[in-house]
Design a protein around this motif. Structure first.
Motif, mmCIF file in Angstrom:
data_model
loop_
_atom_site.group_PDB
_atom_site.id
_atom_site.type_symbol
_atom_site.label_atom_id
_atom_site.label_comp_id
_atom_site.label_asym_id
_atom_site.label_seq_id
_atom_site.Cartn_x
_atom_site.Cartn_y
_atom_site.Cartn_z
ATOM 1 N N GLY A 22 0.836 -1.188 0.000
ATOM 2 C CA GLY A 22 0.000 0.000 0.000
ATOM 3 C C GLY A 22 0.871 1.238 0.000
ATOM 4 O O GLY A 22 2.088 1.155 0.212
ATOM 5 N N ILE A 23 0.262 2.394 -0.217
ATOM 6 C CA ILE A 23 1.016 3.643 -0.324
ATOM 7 C C ILE A 23 0.323 4.728 0.494
ATOM 8 O O ILE A 23 -0.864 5.003 0.302
ATOM 9 N N ILE A 24 1.076 5.333 1.397
ATOM 10 C CA ILE A 24 0.617 6.512 2.120
ATOM 11 C C ILE A 24 1.157 7.735 1.410
ATOM 12 O O ILE A 24 2.351 7.811 1.096
ATOM 13 N N SER A 25 0.286 8.697 1.132
ATOM 14 C CA SER A 25 0.718 9.961 0.540
ATOM 15 C C SER A 25 0.820 11.017 1.643
ATOM 16 O O SER A 25 -0.092 11.157 2.460
ATOM 17 N N ALA A 26 1.948 11.715 1.662
ATOM 18 C CA ALA A 26 2.153 12.829 2.602
ATOM 19 C C ALA A 26 2.417 14.084 1.780
ATOM 20 O O ALA A 26 3.401 14.134 1.033
ATOM 21 N N GLU A 27 1.547 15.086 1.916
ATOM 22 C CA GLU A 27 1.654 16.288 1.102
ATOM 23 C C GLU A 27 1.602 17.527 1.988
ATOM 24 O O GLU A 27 0.951 17.530 3.026
ATOM 25 N N GLY A 28 2.299 18.573 1.551
ATOM 26 C CA GLY A 28 2.224 19.845 2.256
ATOM 27 C C GLY A 28 3.591 20.454 2.510
ATOM 28 O O GLY A 28 4.631 19.791 2.397
ATOM 29 N N ALA A 29 3.573 21.721 2.873
ATOM 30 C CA ALA A 29 4.821 22.457 3.092
ATOM 31 C C ALA A 29 5.658 21.855 4.206
ATOM 32 O O ALA A 29 6.896 21.969 4.200
ATOM 33 N N ASP A 30 4.996 21.218 5.189
ATOM 34 C CA ASP A 30 5.727 20.640 6.319
ATOM 35 C C ASP A 30 5.849 19.113 6.222
ATOM 36 O O ASP A 30 6.246 18.463 7.198
ATOM 37 N N ALA A 31 5.528 18.528 5.068
ATOM 38 C CA ALA A 31 5.552 17.070 4.951
ATOM 39 C C ALA A 31 6.936 16.512 5.244
ATOM 40 O O ALA A 31 7.073 15.523 5.979
ATOM 41 N N ALA A 32 7.976 17.142 4.695
ATOM 42 C CA ALA A 32 9.331 16.634 4.893
ATOM 43 C C ALA A 32 9.749 16.715 6.361
ATOM 44 O O ALA A 32 10.255 15.750 6.937
ATOM 45 N N SER A 33 9.535 17.868 6.979
ATOM 46 C CA SER A 33 9.954 18.036 8.375
ATOM 47 C C SER A 33 9.129 17.149 9.302
ATOM 48 O O SER A 33 9.649 16.622 10.293
ATOM 49 N N VAL A 69 10.526 5.265 1.001
ATOM 50 C CA VAL A 69 10.102 6.666 0.888
ATOM 51 C C VAL A 69 10.534 7.212 -0.466
ATOM 52 O O VAL A 69 11.721 7.193 -0.807
ATOM 53 N N VAL A 70 9.561 7.683 -1.243
ATOM 54 C CA VAL A 70 9.803 8.240 -2.568
ATOM 55 C C VAL A 70 9.317 9.688 -2.576
ATOM 56 O O VAL A 70 8.305 10.008 -1.944
ATOM 57 N N LYS A 71 10.051 10.555 -3.293
ATOM 58 C CA LYS A 71 9.731 11.990 -3.314
ATOM 59 C C LYS A 71 9.422 12.423 -4.755
ATOM 60 O O LYS A 71 10.293 12.939 -5.459
ATOM 61 N N PRO A 72 8.179 12.260 -5.213
ATOM 62 C CA PRO A 72 7.867 12.606 -6.601
ATOM 63 C C PRO A 72 7.789 14.105 -6.871
ATOM 64 O O PRO A 72 7.984 14.544 -8.001
ATOM 65 N N LEU A 73 7.474 14.888 -5.817
ATOM 66 C CA LEU A 73 7.362 16.345 -5.939
ATOM 67 C C LEU A 73 8.010 16.990 -4.713
ATOM 68 O O LEU A 73 8.164 16.336 -3.666
ATOM 69 N N PRO A 74 8.378 18.264 -4.778
ATOM 70 C CA PRO A 74 9.073 18.902 -3.658
ATOM 71 C C PRO A 74 8.341 18.812 -2.328
ATOM 72 O O PRO A 74 8.976 18.723 -1.273
ATOM 73 N N GLU A 75 6.991 18.835 -2.350
ATOM 74 C CA GLU A 75 6.232 18.785 -1.100
ATOM 75 C C GLU A 75 5.341 17.545 -1.018
ATOM 76 O O GLU A 75 4.338 17.534 -0.302
ATOM 77 N N THR A 76 5.739 16.485 -1.730
ATOM 78 C CA THR A 76 4.964 15.248 -1.727
ATOM 79 C C THR A 76 5.891 14.055 -1.516
ATOM 80 O O THR A 76 6.954 13.970 -2.144
ATOM 81 N N PHE A 77 5.469 13.155 -0.626
ATOM 82 C CA PHE A 77 6.203 11.912 -0.382
ATOM 83 C C PHE A 77 5.238 10.742 -0.462
ATOM 84 O O PHE A 77 4.085 10.839 -0.031
ATOM 85 N N TRP A 78 5.719 9.640 -1.006
ATOM 86 C CA TRP A 78 4.966 8.390 -1.028
ATOM 87 C C TRP A 78 5.680 7.392 -0.127
ATOM 88 O O TRP A 78 6.896 7.168 -0.276
#
Length: 327
Positions: A22-33, A69-78
């Protein structure tokens, strides 16, 4: 002890829908931190061309989930994880978002994972194929991201993540690879995936996570960090994960016993899969990643009980340091 025969690497070729992931999507300006403060990996320093392994631990340092952990966009992680582990991991992660500008969600309705292996996959990926393990790159034609996984028996492997409809088309494009074969390749890679029966069982080093790049020791605090660091630097680690092969069905969560101490379990199966049979017949042999008390490595192991089926020690694809113990 019987001989165990592995498939010809040249026969490992094709694509398979990875329905067990399965895949959890984490999005937003603070997703990385936010993720940086929850996982064992340096997420804030992760570049778009990198995929990274990470452990999500309890306060006691035990793994509740394992992620790619994959980073397809600057503020998005899978976060790619076991599909059955995902709901509880997502719920627990979401508890700590608080005021952070990060949105977590189950991406099952929009994203799928496909396993690719061999020359057909290499040809389909073309110049989009990352060359080294844990490199990532976009695949423009399919709208997905591609992660190079560790080779197994010389066979190259990739993880593709992208839109559900593109995943369905991709699987139809290439030779079909049985899901059981992909799961066996995962076992042989030496990289453990936390399953429901092993949640809260292992400190990351017990399943060799620091050896495969899943723990960053300079990144700062995260749940369980103190215990993980203590295991690393104080020589308290007495258990490691190894490959075992046997003639009987093995499943995650099964206990393994040592001939030297038959009265108590010596280890726990983390992941297991059938060895693919060359003739397409049902397999009569199995491989497993087993967390073991490493002091007894030279002793015989048995599945389920001291009188259970005998297991043979396999060869890990990387060196496993044993250190010292006062036991």
């Amino acid at each position: 002890m019987q001989d165990f025969h592995f498939p010809d690497p040249k026969a490992l070729n094709g694509a398979v829908a990875l329905s067990h992931l399965g895949i959890i999507s984490a999005e937003g300006a603070d997703a990385a931190s936010f993720l940086h403060g929850q996982l064992s990996q340096d997420v804030t320093g992760q570049a778009p061309h990198q995929a990274r392994l990470a452990a999500f631990c309890s306060a006691k340092g035990r793994m509740l989930a394992s992620f790619i952990v994959v980073k397809p966009l600057p503020e998005t992680f899978w976060l790619v994880t076991d599909a059955q582990v995902l709901p509880a991991a997502l719920k627990r992660l979401s508890m700590f978002v608080l005021r952070a500008k990060a949105k977590l969600s189950d991406a099952a309705s929009t994203l799928s994972a496909v396993g690719l292996v061999g020359p057909s996959a290499q040809a389909w990926l073309g110049d989009s194929a990352p060359a080294d393990p844990w490199q990532a790159s976009p695949h423009a034609a399919s709208g997905g991201q591609v992660v190079r996984l560790p080779d197994v028996l010389g066979a190259p492997r990739w993880l593709w993540i992208g839109p559900v409809d593109a995943a369905q088309s991709l699987v139809k494009t290439m030779p079909a690879l049985p899901l059981a074969t992909w799961q066996w390749l995962d076992v042989m890679s030496g990289v453990v995936r936390i399953e429901p029966s092993t949640v809260d069982q292992f400190v990351p080093q017990m399943v060799n996570y620091e050896l495969v790049g899943g723990v960053h020791f300079q990144k700062g605090c995260y749940p369980g960090q103190e215990i993980v660091a203590r295991s690393q630097y104080r020589g308290t680690l007495k258990r490691r994960t190894f490959l075992l092969h046997g003639p009987a069905l093995m499943q995650a969560g099964q206990e393994v016993f040592s001939s030297a101490d038959p009265g108590q379990p010596a280890g726990l199966v983390a992941n297991a899969a059938a060895i693919p049979a060359a003739d397409g017949q049902p397999s009569s042999a199995f491989s497993a990643l087993v967390e073991l008390k490493w002091q007894a490595l030279e002793n015989g192991w048995h599945l389920g009980s001291a009188e259970g089926p005998a297991l043979a020690l396999g060869t890990m694809p990387y060196e496993v340091p044993l250190g010292t113990s006062d036991d």
